[in-house]
Scaffold this motif. Sequence first.
Motif, PDB file in Angstrom:
ATOM      1  N   SER A 164       0.819  -1.212   0.000  1.00 32.62           N
ATOM      2  CA  SER A 164       0.000   0.000   0.000  1.00 32.62           C
ATOM      3  C   SER A 164       0.852   1.260   0.000  1.00 32.62           C
ATOM      4  N   THR A 165       0.435   2.254  -0.795  1.00 31.52           N
ATOM      5  CA  THR A 165       1.038   3.587  -0.804  1.00 31.52           C
ATOM      6  C   THR A 165      -0.027   4.635  -0.519  1.00 31.52           C
ATOM      7  N   ALA A 166      -1.011   4.292   0.271  1.00 31.59           N
ATOM      8  CA  ALA A 166      -2.132   5.193   0.555  1.00 31.59           C
ATOM      9  C   ALA A 166      -1.646   6.497   1.180  1.00 31.59           C
ATOM     10  N   SER A 167      -2.360   7.588   0.886  1.00 34.16           N
ATOM     11  CA  SER A 167      -2.081   8.893   1.481  1.00 34.16           C
ATOM     12  C   SER A 167      -2.786   8.966   2.830  1.00 34.16           C
ATOM     13  N   ILE A 168      -2.002   9.150   3.899  1.00 34.02           N
ATOM     14  CA  ILE A 168      -2.536   9.102   5.266  1.00 34.02           C
ATOM     15  C   ILE A 168      -2.423  10.483   5.893  1.00 34.02           C
ATOM     16  N   SER A 169      -3.511  10.949   6.470  1.00 35.09           N
ATOM     17  CA  SER A 169      -3.547  12.276   7.093  1.00 35.09           C
ATOM     18  C   SER A 169      -3.814  12.151   8.580  1.00 35.09           C
ATOM     19  N   LEU A 170      -3.136  13.028   9.356  1.00 32.92           N
ATOM     20  CA  LEU A 170      -3.369  13.112  10.787  1.00 32.92           C
ATOM     21  C   LEU A 170      -4.165  14.364  11.116  1.00 32.92           C
ATOM     22  N   SER A 171      -4.975  14.277  12.143  1.00 34.67           N
ATOM     23  CA  SER A 171      -5.703  15.426  12.676  1.00 34.67           C
ATOM     24  C   SER A 171      -5.864  15.214  14.177  1.00 34.67           C
ATOM     25  N   VAL A 172      -6.300  16.315  14.854  1.00 28.52           N
ATOM     26  CA  VAL A 172      -6.505  16.215  16.286  1.00 28.52           C
ATOM     27  C   VAL A 172      -7.850  15.569  16.549  1.00 28.52           C
ATOM     28  N   GLY A 173      -7.831  14.532  17.405  1.00 27.16           N
ATOM     29  CA  GLY A 173      -9.082  13.901  17.805  1.00 27.16           C
ATOM     30  C   GLY A 173      -9.622  14.584  19.042  1.00 27.16           C
ATOM     31  N   SER A 174      -9.307  14.053  20.203  1.00 23.92           N
ATOM     32  CA  SER A 174      -9.647  14.731  21.456  1.00 23.92           C
ATOM     33  C   SER A 174      -8.706  15.924  21.608  1.00 23.92           C
ATOM     34  N   ASN A 175      -9.279  17.105  21.883  1.00 21.52           N
ATOM     35  CA  ASN A 175      -8.504  18.356  21.848  1.00 21.52           C
ATOM     36  C   ASN A 175      -8.799  19.191  23.091  1.00 21.52           C
ATOM     37  N   PRO A 176      -8.289  18.769  24.255  1.00 18.26           N
ATOM     38  CA  PRO A 176      -8.626  19.468  25.508  1.00 18.26           C
ATOM     39  C   PRO A 176      -8.082  20.879  25.586  1.00 18.26           C
ATOM     40  N   GLY A 177      -7.026  21.202  24.842  1.00 17.65           N
ATOM     41  CA  GLY A 177      -6.440  22.541  24.916  1.00 17.65           C
ATOM     42  C   GLY A 177      -6.745  23.395  23.710  1.00 17.65           C
ATOM     43  N   SER A 178      -7.676  22.965  22.849  1.00 14.42           N
ATOM     44  CA  SER A 178      -8.006  23.702  21.611  1.00 14.42           C
ATOM     45  C   SER A 178      -6.740  24.008  20.813  1.00 14.42           C
ATOM     46  N   ALA A 179      -5.858  23.028  20.711  1.00 12.67           N
ATOM     47  CA  ALA A 179      -4.574  23.207  20.030  1.00 12.67           C
ATOM     48  C   ALA A 179      -4.734  23.096  18.529  1.00 12.67           C
ATOM     49  N   ILE A 180      -3.730  23.618  17.844  1.00 12.83           N
ATOM     50  CA  ILE A 180      -3.636  23.489  16.391  1.00 12.83           C
ATOM     51  C   ILE A 180      -2.505  22.509  16.086  1.00 12.83           C
ATOM     52  N   LEU A 181      -2.773  21.556  15.188  1.00 14.54           N
ATOM     53  CA  LEU A 181      -1.775  20.553  14.806  1.00 14.54           C
ATOM     54  C   LEU A 181      -0.873  21.130  13.734  1.00 14.54           C
ATOM     55  N   GLY A 182       0.418  21.210  14.027  1.00 11.12           N
ATOM     56  CA  GLY A 182       1.370  21.754  13.078  1.00 11.12           C
ATOM     57  C   GLY A 182       2.276  20.673  12.515  1.00 11.12           C
ATOM     58  N   GLY A 183       3.107  21.064  11.534  1.00  8.43           N
ATOM     59  CA  GLY A 183       4.048  20.145  10.914  1.00  8.43           C
ATOM     60  C   GLY A 183       3.464  19.466   9.695  1.00  8.43           C
ATOM     61  N   THR A 184       4.141  18.420   9.229  1.00  5.92           N
ATOM     62  CA  THR A 184       3.678  17.655   8.058  1.00  5.92           C
ATOM     63  C   THR A 184       2.634  16.651   8.529  1.00  5.92           C
ATOM     64  N   THR A 185       1.403  16.850   8.136  1.00  2.00           N
ATOM     65  CA  THR A 185       0.310  16.024   8.649  1.00  2.00           C
ATOM     66  C   THR A 185      -0.230  15.040   7.620  1.00  2.00           C
ATOM     67  N   THR A 186       0.297  15.032   6.402  1.00  2.09           N
ATOM     68  CA  THR A 186      -0.131  14.068   5.383  1.00  2.09           C
ATOM     69  C   THR A 186       1.099  13.462   4.724  1.00  2.09           C
ATOM     70  N   LEU A 187       1.145  12.132   4.717  1.00  7.73           N
ATOM     71  CA  LEU A 187       2.244  11.402   4.086  1.00  7.73           C
ATOM     72  C   LEU A 187       1.695  10.231   3.288  1.00  7.73           C
ATOM     73  N   SER A 188       2.424   9.846   2.226  1.00 10.22           N
ATOM     74  CA  SER A 188       2.104   8.615   1.495  1.00 10.22           C
ATOM     75  C   SER A 188       2.817   7.449   2.164  1.00 10.22           C
ATOM     76  N   ALA A 189       2.101   6.337   2.333  1.00  6.11           N
ATOM     77  CA  ALA A 189       2.685   5.163   2.967  1.00  6.11           C
ATOM     78  C   ALA A 189       3.819   4.597   2.110  1.00  6.11           C
ATOM     79  N   VAL A 190       4.838   4.119   2.767  1.00  7.60           N
ATOM     80  CA  VAL A 190       5.950   3.424   2.117  1.00  7.60           C
ATOM     81  C   VAL A 190       5.971   2.012   2.685  1.00  7.60           C
ATOM     82  N   ALA A 191       5.807   1.019   1.795  1.00  7.12           N
ATOM     83  CA  ALA A 191       5.716  -0.380   2.248  1.00  7.12           C
ATOM     84  C   ALA A 191       4.613  -0.543   3.286  1.00  7.12           C
ATOM     85  N   GLY A 192       3.528   0.210   3.107  1.00  2.00           N
ATOM     86  CA  GLY A 192       2.356   0.047   3.963  1.00  2.00           C
ATOM     87  C   GLY A 192       2.371   0.859   5.238  1.00  2.00           C
TER      88      GLY A 192
END
Length: 429
Positions: A309-337
């Motif tokens: 699989s080379t699926a494009s995987i994205s991260l986001s904040v689920g539970s957010n007790p501090g109303s934070a913003i997620l920074g950095g690279t949050t989407t990557l293509s899978a390498v070897a799954g």
Amino acid sequence: TATISVALANNPGGSTLSGAVPVNAVAGLASFPNLSLDKPGVGYALSASSAGLAGATSAAFDVTAGGAARLAFVTGPSSTTAGIALTVGLAVQDSFGNLLAGATPTVTLALAANPGGATLSGTLTKTAVAGLVSFSDLALDRPGVGYRLSASAAGLTGATSASFDVATGAPATLSFSMQPASTAAGAVLTPAVTLLDGSGNPVTASTASVTLALGSNPGDSTLGGTATVNAVSGVAAFSNLSLDRVGTGYTLTAASPGVTGATSAAFDITAGAAAKLAFTVQPASAEVGAALTPAVAVRDGLGNLVTGSTASISLSVGSNPGSAILGGTTTLSAVAGAASFTDVTLDQPGAGYTLTASTAGLAGAESSPFDVTAVEVAPQPERQAYRVGCGCASDKSAGAAPWFLLGLLAARRRGAAQKARRQCAACSS
């Protein structure tokens, strides 16, 4: 010209007198040129008779066997079971079927009729002793109806045995008649196991139970499905087996009470179709702005890594007790799954954050909870006011001279471009 008949008066060999046709006497004599006896014996005698005359008995005479002419089966073969020894006996005979006790020809056996495609094993060539030869270790390895043996020897007419049958033996071993094929995790395996006799023939009458288990288990898998079935016509067919873990070189073993088991050929299990995401490295608690390094894998429905699989995987904040913003690279293509994130950050402190991972067409995943703490600021040294003096008598008496020096040093430490102001605190000069 009386008509004279001859017959056997003494018959020690149980012989038959041939050519004994009544003959009319000529000049008082009757000749019998074609008489013969077919059995050897000692002390034969003939009798002669004619109507109205007293009969006569010949002197005793002997009959010996003729020259060697043929072979004959005198013992067996009898119907038997595959792999079980046959016993066969043959005699060297003259043309009348009499045993030639002095004959010692070399006799060879072979299959004359072979309905089962069998191989004749054992000692197939032996030398006759006193006109007889016996074979005691013959065997046929395939069942069939209507087998025949042939016997031959140089200079003699050969012989063919009566027909006999060979049956299948009792179950002795198991064999995978259908090997398990390489397939995906969770897919159906359909091996089949046959019960064989000691010669390798299918025992079609057997209904014995056969149980399969994992032999080599490189993926620490579990064998699912119905692992024990009863044979039908000697074959145990399995229709719903499966393995749940990826691995190279699996084998199955087959067992049945009272018989020797079997091991299948090696086969492989690969991952199934991509079905879901899973966090393989959980985000760890960290300070505000510090890098989080979670990893997310693409898995099949049984949890195996889908390495293709080379699926494009994205991260986001689920539970957010501090109303934070997620920074950095949050989407990557899978390498070897798998996708490994190296610079994800949160900008607000809080306890019990979670991250979620998503990609098109697959079930997402949520991380374990983690905390983000505020950055600790190191305490700053207190600023000090330094009193400076000029070194006058009043200043010295006030104890300002050392403070003047401290003032200069403090100014230098602060990186001041100018020297400390030199107004005396004692005399204002």
